[in-house]
Design a protein around this motif. Structure first.
Motif, PDB file in Angstrom:
ATOM      1  N   ALA A 134       1.030  -1.101   0.044  1.00 49.71           N
ATOM      2  CA  ALA A 134      -0.045   0.073  -0.140  1.00 49.71           C
ATOM      3  C   ALA A 134       0.835   1.298  -0.032  1.00 49.71           C
ATOM      4  CB  ALA A 134      -1.140  -0.047   1.211  1.00 49.71           C
ATOM      5  N   PHE A 135       0.351   2.333  -0.633  1.00 52.24           N
ATOM      6  CA  PHE A 135       1.105   3.640  -0.793  1.00 52.24           C
ATOM      7  C   PHE A 135       0.985   4.144   0.921  1.00 52.24           C
ATOM      8  CE2 PHE A 135       0.235   4.857  -5.507  1.00 52.24           C
ATOM      9  CZ  PHE A 135       0.791   3.853  -5.737  1.00 52.24           C
ATOM     10  N   THR A 136       1.857   4.975   1.044  1.00 52.52           N
ATOM     11  CA  THR A 136       1.960   5.819   2.380  1.00 52.52           C
ATOM     12  C   THR A 136       0.827   6.701   2.498  1.00 52.52           C
ATOM     13  OG1 THR A 136       3.306   7.339   1.645  1.00 52.52           O
ATOM     14  CG2 THR A 136       4.364   5.357   2.679  1.00 52.52           C
ATOM     15  N   ALA A 137       0.393   7.159   1.491  1.00 54.33           N
ATOM     16  CA  ALA A 137      -0.855   8.204   1.429  1.00 54.33           C
ATOM     17  C   ALA A 137      -2.312   7.455   1.701  1.00 54.33           C
ATOM     18  CB  ALA A 137      -0.932   8.884   0.334  1.00 54.33           C
ATOM     19  N   MET A 138      -2.231   6.228   1.520  1.00 55.64           N
ATOM     20  CA  MET A 138      -3.451   5.339   1.882  1.00 55.64           C
ATOM     21  C   MET A 138      -3.078   4.049   2.254  1.00 55.64           C
ATOM     22  SD  MET A 138      -7.058   4.618  -0.163  1.00 55.64           S
ATOM     23  CE  MET A 138      -8.178   3.607   0.173  1.00 55.64           C
ATOM     24  N   PRO A 139      -2.299   4.045   3.561  1.00 58.78           N
ATOM     25  CA  PRO A 139      -1.700   2.586   4.102  1.00 58.78           C
ATOM     26  C   PRO A 139      -2.632   1.295   4.132  1.00 58.78           C
ATOM     27  CG  PRO A 139      -1.945   4.250   5.492  1.00 58.78           C
ATOM     28  CD  PRO A 139      -2.527   4.761   4.631  1.00 58.78           C
ATOM     29  N   SER A 140      -3.857   1.553   4.242  1.00 60.27           N
ATOM     30  CA  SER A 140      -5.040   0.552   4.233  1.00 60.27           C
ATOM     31  C   SER A 140      -5.931   0.466   3.284  1.00 60.27           C
ATOM     32  CB  SER A 140      -5.442   0.377   5.558  1.00 60.27           C
ATOM     33  OG  SER A 140      -6.120   1.535   5.961  1.00 60.27           O
ATOM     34  N   PHE A 141      -6.566  -0.442   3.206  1.00 65.71           N
ATOM     35  CA  PHE A 141      -7.742  -0.337   2.009  1.00 65.71           C
ATOM     36  C   PHE A 141      -8.954   0.110   2.861  1.00 65.71           C
ATOM     37  CE2 PHE A 141      -8.736  -4.204   4.753  1.00 65.71           C
ATOM     38  CZ  PHE A 141     -10.285  -4.220   4.319  1.00 65.71           C
ATOM     39  N   ALA A 142     -10.072   0.257   1.793  1.00 73.54           N
ATOM     40  CA  ALA A 142     -11.335   0.956   2.345  1.00 73.54           C
ATOM     41  C   ALA A 142     -12.208   0.204   1.628  1.00 73.54           C
ATOM     42  CB  ALA A 142     -11.432   2.255   2.131  1.00 73.54           C
ATOM     43  N   VAL A 143     -13.575  -0.191   2.175  1.00 75.65           N
ATOM     44  CA  VAL A 143     -14.808  -0.613   1.648  1.00 75.65           C
ATOM     45  C   VAL A 143     -15.312   0.680   0.965  1.00 75.65           C
ATOM     46  CG1 VAL A 143     -16.880  -1.713   2.044  1.00 75.65           C
ATOM     47  CG2 VAL A 143     -14.796  -2.567   3.276  1.00 75.65           C
ATOM     48  N   PRO A 144     -15.966   0.621  -0.309  1.00 76.42           N
ATOM     49  CA  PRO A 144     -16.380   1.744  -0.812  1.00 76.42           C
ATOM     50  C   PRO A 144     -17.827   2.045  -0.327  1.00 76.42           C
ATOM     51  CG  PRO A 144     -16.431   0.151  -2.217  1.00 76.42           C
ATOM     52  CD  PRO A 144     -15.710  -0.535  -1.299  1.00 76.42           C
ATOM     53  N   GLN A 145     -18.111   3.376  -0.180  1.00 74.67           N
ATOM     54  CA  GLN A 145     -19.604   3.867   0.351  1.00 74.67           C
ATOM     55  C   GLN A 145     -20.293   4.234  -0.548  1.00 74.67           C
ATOM     56  OE1 GLN A 145     -20.026   3.528   3.822  1.00 74.67           O
ATOM     57  NE2 GLN A 145     -18.229   2.515   3.476  1.00 74.67           N
ATOM     58  N   LEU A 146     -21.103   3.190  -1.313  1.00 72.22           N
ATOM     59  CA  LEU A 146     -21.746   3.464  -2.572  1.00 72.22           C
ATOM     60  C   LEU A 146     -23.301   3.107  -2.263  1.00 72.22           C
ATOM     61  CD1 LEU A 146     -19.402   2.104  -5.267  1.00 72.22           C
ATOM     62  CD2 LEU A 146     -19.721   4.199  -4.794  1.00 72.22           C
ATOM     63  N   THR A 147     -24.096   3.633  -3.050  1.00 68.60           N
ATOM     64  CA  THR A 147     -25.466   3.595  -2.793  1.00 68.60           C
ATOM     65  C   THR A 147     -26.414   2.652  -3.863  1.00 68.60           C
ATOM     66  OG1 THR A 147     -26.179   5.656  -3.955  1.00 68.60           O
ATOM     67  CG2 THR A 147     -25.666   5.824  -1.682  1.00 68.60           C
ATOM     68  N   THR A 148     -25.743   2.248  -4.966  1.00 73.67           N
ATOM     69  CA  THR A 148     -26.383   1.236  -5.872  1.00 73.67           C
ATOM     70  C   THR A 148     -26.105  -0.109  -5.448  1.00 73.67           C
ATOM     71  OG1 THR A 148     -24.511   1.605  -7.052  1.00 73.67           O
ATOM     72  CG2 THR A 148     -26.317   3.203  -7.653  1.00 73.67           C
ATOM     73  N   PRO A 149     -27.146  -0.957  -6.217  1.00 73.89           N
ATOM     74  CA  PRO A 149     -26.833  -2.349  -5.751  1.00 73.89           C
ATOM     75  C   PRO A 149     -25.483  -2.818  -6.564  1.00 73.89           C
ATOM     76  CG  PRO A 149     -29.146  -1.885  -6.873  1.00 73.89           C
ATOM     77  CD  PRO A 149     -28.378  -0.671  -6.728  1.00 73.89           C
ATOM     78  N   LYS A 150     -24.793  -4.147  -6.143  1.00 75.35           N
ATOM     79  CA  LYS A 150     -23.628  -4.138  -6.753  1.00 75.35           C
ATOM     80  C   LYS A 150     -23.635  -4.590  -8.167  1.00 75.35           C
ATOM     81  CE  LYS A 150     -21.788  -6.309  -2.277  1.00 75.35           C
ATOM     82  NZ  LYS A 150     -21.409  -7.627  -1.537  1.00 75.35           N
ATOM     83  N   SER A 151     -24.709  -5.142  -8.653  1.00 76.71           N
ATOM     84  CA  SER A 151     -24.922  -5.295 -10.086  1.00 76.71           C
ATOM     85  C   SER A 151     -24.678  -4.226 -10.954  1.00 76.71           C
ATOM     86  CB  SER A 151     -26.279  -6.161 -10.372  1.00 76.71           C
ATOM     87  OG  SER A 151     -27.405  -5.253 -10.036  1.00 76.71           O
ATOM     88  N   GLU A 152     -24.919  -2.779 -10.426  1.00 72.42           N
ATOM     89  CA  GLU A 152     -24.811  -1.670 -11.247  1.00 72.42           C
ATOM     90  C   GLU A 152     -23.703  -1.092 -10.966  1.00 72.42           C
ATOM     91  OE1 GLU A 152     -28.094   0.899 -10.179  1.00 72.42           O
ATOM     92  OE2 GLU A 152     -29.781  -0.787 -10.331  1.00 72.42           O
ATOM     93  N   ARG A 153     -22.646  -1.164 -10.020  1.00 70.17           N
ATOM     94  CA  ARG A 153     -21.621  -0.681  -9.738  1.00 70.17           C
ATOM     95  C   ARG A 153     -20.505  -0.856 -10.845  1.00 70.17           C
ATOM     96  NH1 ARG A 153     -20.924  -1.518  -3.359  1.00 70.17           N
ATOM     97  NH2 ARG A 153     -23.079  -1.126  -2.640  1.00 70.17           N
ATOM     98  N   VAL A 154     -19.685   0.194 -10.967  1.00 66.52           N
ATOM     99  CA  VAL A 154     -18.720   0.002 -11.995  1.00 66.52           C
ATOM    100  C   VAL A 154     -17.311   0.450 -11.050  1.00 66.52           C
ATOM    101  CG1 VAL A 154     -17.378   1.045 -13.985  1.00 66.52           C
ATOM    102  CG2 VAL A 154     -19.738   0.618 -13.926  1.00 66.52           C
ATOM    103  N   TYR A 155     -16.366  -0.518 -11.051  1.00 65.82           N
ATOM    104  CA  TYR A 155     -14.931  -0.553 -10.285  1.00 65.82           C
ATOM    105  C   TYR A 155     -13.983  -0.218 -11.479  1.00 65.82           C
ATOM    106  CZ  TYR A 155     -17.200  -1.945  -5.802  1.00 65.82           C
ATOM    107  OH  TYR A 155     -17.807  -2.155  -4.737  1.00 65.82           O
ATOM    108  N   GLU A 156     -13.219   0.667 -11.231  1.00 59.50           N
ATOM    109  CA  GLU A 156     -12.185   0.883 -12.105  1.00 59.50           C
ATOM    110  C   GLU A 156     -10.659   0.379 -11.612  1.00 59.50           C
ATOM    111  OE1 GLU A 156     -10.861   4.261 -15.214  1.00 59.50           O
ATOM    112  OE2 GLU A 156     -12.252   4.801 -13.942  1.00 59.50           O
ATOM    113  N   LEU A 157     -10.021  -0.539 -12.128  1.00 62.35           N
ATOM    114  CA  LEU A 157      -8.710  -1.149 -11.811  1.00 62.35           C
ATOM    115  C   LEU A 157      -7.948  -0.758 -12.796  1.00 62.35           C
ATOM    116  CD1 LEU A 157      -7.228  -3.184 -10.111  1.00 62.35           C
ATOM    117  CD2 LEU A 157      -7.721  -4.950 -11.523  1.00 62.35           C
TER     118      LEU A 157
END
Length: 257
Positions: A134-157
């Motif tokens: 992990a980068f020092t600017a964000m040393p741990s992961f985060a669970v996204p705070q989104l409002t739509t169902p998972k089937s509608e979400r778009v994650y960008e890797l």
């Protein structure tokens, strides 16, 4: 006497900075990104069942709070892909997880069809494994705070490759000093930022941002451009990315992330 105390304060400040830097380095998570390469619907079903019923519950029992499982938004007709993101507090924990699961009777029972598959009924073609820090600017992961169902979400890797190790470190420094703050300010809901320390595309970094849907994604990136222009032209950051690979994925219904 005044100069003596001044020196003490300066020394204390230096030690504090060194301690903070050391703690930041120690606290940085390590991430494992497993990429399953599949050819058939039967293999996909077997991997899904294993991850949902065996691997993720066992990971939770081993102290891992969240595991992400993602698939391409637009499936490839020739090959099916499953991405599995597992965060670890320490590098040694990656090896310890396998050892812990090998002693977990519930895991062995729930994952039996996958774990004991015959050679001619393999649940996948190959597994690719990428290890990141992990980068020092964000040393741990985060669970996204989104409002739509998972089937509608778009994650960008995204994966940013560089021509040399030093240029890759330069780009990571650009993220730590500027880009992570921009993403945070604009609420890109990043899951992680990481330097690849073992993988097939090194030197490179990878990160994942998340959105309610494709329109939400496009809106966020439109706002990013103006902020990024302020730093992208700085001479110290030139030519630090030679290739950008962008993948659009969506979480499975059983994904924690």
């Amino acid at each position: 006497m005044k100069h003596y105390f001044t020196k003490l304060f300066v020394l204390a400040g230096i030690l504090l900075l060194a301690s903070n830097a050391s703690n930041a380095a120690k606290d940085a998570y390590y991430y494992q990104l497993k990429v399953y390469h599949l050819k058939s619907a039967a293999q996909e079903t077997m991997v899904d069942t294993y991850l949902k019923d065996a691997f993720i519950p066992a990971a939770h029992r081993a102290g891992i709070s969240a595991v992400g499982v993602f698939k391409p938004v637009t499936p490839d007709t020739a090959e099916k892909i499953v991405y599995v993101f597992v965060p670890f507090k320490k590098m040694d924990d990656i090896l310890k997880l396998a050892e812990t699961m090998a002693k977990d009777d519930n895991y062995l029972k729930a994952g039996a069809s996958y774990l004991n598959a015959e050679y001619n009924m393999a649940p996948y073609e190959r597994i690719e494994t990428i290890i990141l820090k992990a980068f020092t600017a964000m040393p741990s992961f985060a669970v996204p705070q989104l409002t739509t169902p998972k089937s509608e979400r778009v994650y960008e890797l995204r994966s940013y490759e560089a021509a040399t190790e030093n240029l890759s470190l330069n780009k990571i420094g650009m993220f730590n000093d500027h880009e992570v703050a921009i993403f945070t300010k604009l609420n890109f809901n990043a899951v992680f930022y990481g330097q690849v320390i073992a993988g097939s595309k090194m030197p490179n970094l990878m990160y994942m941002t998340t959105f309610n849907n494709k329109a939400d994604r496009d809106k966020h990136w439109a706002g990013f451009g103006d902020e990024y222009k302020k730093i992208s032209g700085l001479p110290q950051y030139q030519h630090n990315v030679s290739k950008n690979v962008t993948l659009f994925v969506r979480p499975t219904d059983y994904s924690d992330i």
